[in-house]
Design a protein around this motif. Sequence first.
Motif, PDB file in Angstrom:
ATOM      1  N   THR A  76       5.387   1.486  -1.405  1.00 60.15           N
ATOM      2  CA  THR A  76       4.941   2.307  -0.286  1.00 60.15           C
ATOM      3  C   THR A  76       4.352   3.600  -0.838  1.00 60.15           C
ATOM      4  O   THR A  76       4.961   4.252  -1.683  1.00 60.15           O
ATOM      5  N   THR A 109       0.595   6.372   5.581  1.00 62.28           N
ATOM      6  CA  THR A 109       1.561   5.658   4.745  1.00 62.28           C
ATOM      7  C   THR A 109       1.114   4.208   4.707  1.00 62.28           C
ATOM      8  O   THR A 109       0.862   3.610   5.753  1.00 62.28           O
ATOM      9  N   TYR A 110       0.972   3.648   3.499  1.00 61.13           N
ATOM     10  CA  TYR A 110       0.579   2.243   3.408  1.00 61.13           C
ATOM     11  C   TYR A 110       1.482   1.505   2.442  1.00 61.13           C
ATOM     12  O   TYR A 110       1.972   2.063   1.471  1.00 61.13           O
ATOM     13  N   THR A 111       1.720   0.237   2.789  1.00 59.84           N
ATOM     14  CA  THR A 111       2.685  -0.576   2.067  1.00 59.84           C
ATOM     15  C   THR A 111       2.103  -1.942   1.762  1.00 59.84           C
ATOM     16  O   THR A 111       1.461  -2.556   2.620  1.00 59.84           O
ATOM     17  N   GLN A 117       2.359   7.311   0.266  1.00 59.99           N
ATOM     18  CA  GLN A 117       2.077   8.224   1.370  1.00 59.99           C
ATOM     19  C   GLN A 117       1.044   9.254   0.911  1.00 59.99           C
ATOM     20  O   GLN A 117       1.140   9.800  -0.179  1.00 59.99           O
TER      21      GLN A 117
END
Length: 181
Positions: free
Chosen positions: A97, A90-92, A99
């Motif tokens: 965001t 998961t990156y923001t 996933q």
Amino acid sequence: AAAGYLLPTPADNIIVKVGNTTLTANTEYTFDSETGKLLIMPTNGFTGNVDITIYGILQVPTNVAVSNTTATSATITWTKNSSATDYIITYTAGEETIQKQTGNVDTYTLTGLTPNTEYACTIKAIDINSPKTNSAEVDAHFTTTAAATYTITWNANGTTYTTTQVTEGNAVVLPAAPASC
């Protein structure tokens, strides 16, 4: 009096289920071997025959690292957990965001990232056959590089023109038709 057995309190890496109910940490559980009933103290009215299943929690991915960071991509690597079937990254960045489920791999390249942007990232091991056993998340942070810029010089009708800070992937409108670049 019936013989009783105190079941161990679920540890951080164990989930204990009775039927569809997950037992709670720091609660006393006693199994009466004569009646075959689980007694929960303080009692909440739950007694009866039970099947107890103990699930092990997957260990977190280790040696998580981010490398090969460019303006629009970054590669995340980790040491795989032998019991995991997949991993979730998961990156923001800011409010967005994203996933990704990676499969049973130890490297994943994130693409379509924004240049010169800080990203917060987590990765966790999962078992698609037993979702209650997913590992805790491991954090990683990285910043994409600035987009490459170029200077373009051209000649049109004897006049030399120069434009700077042209970013890769962006269109450039020339003020005069170039005879050469």
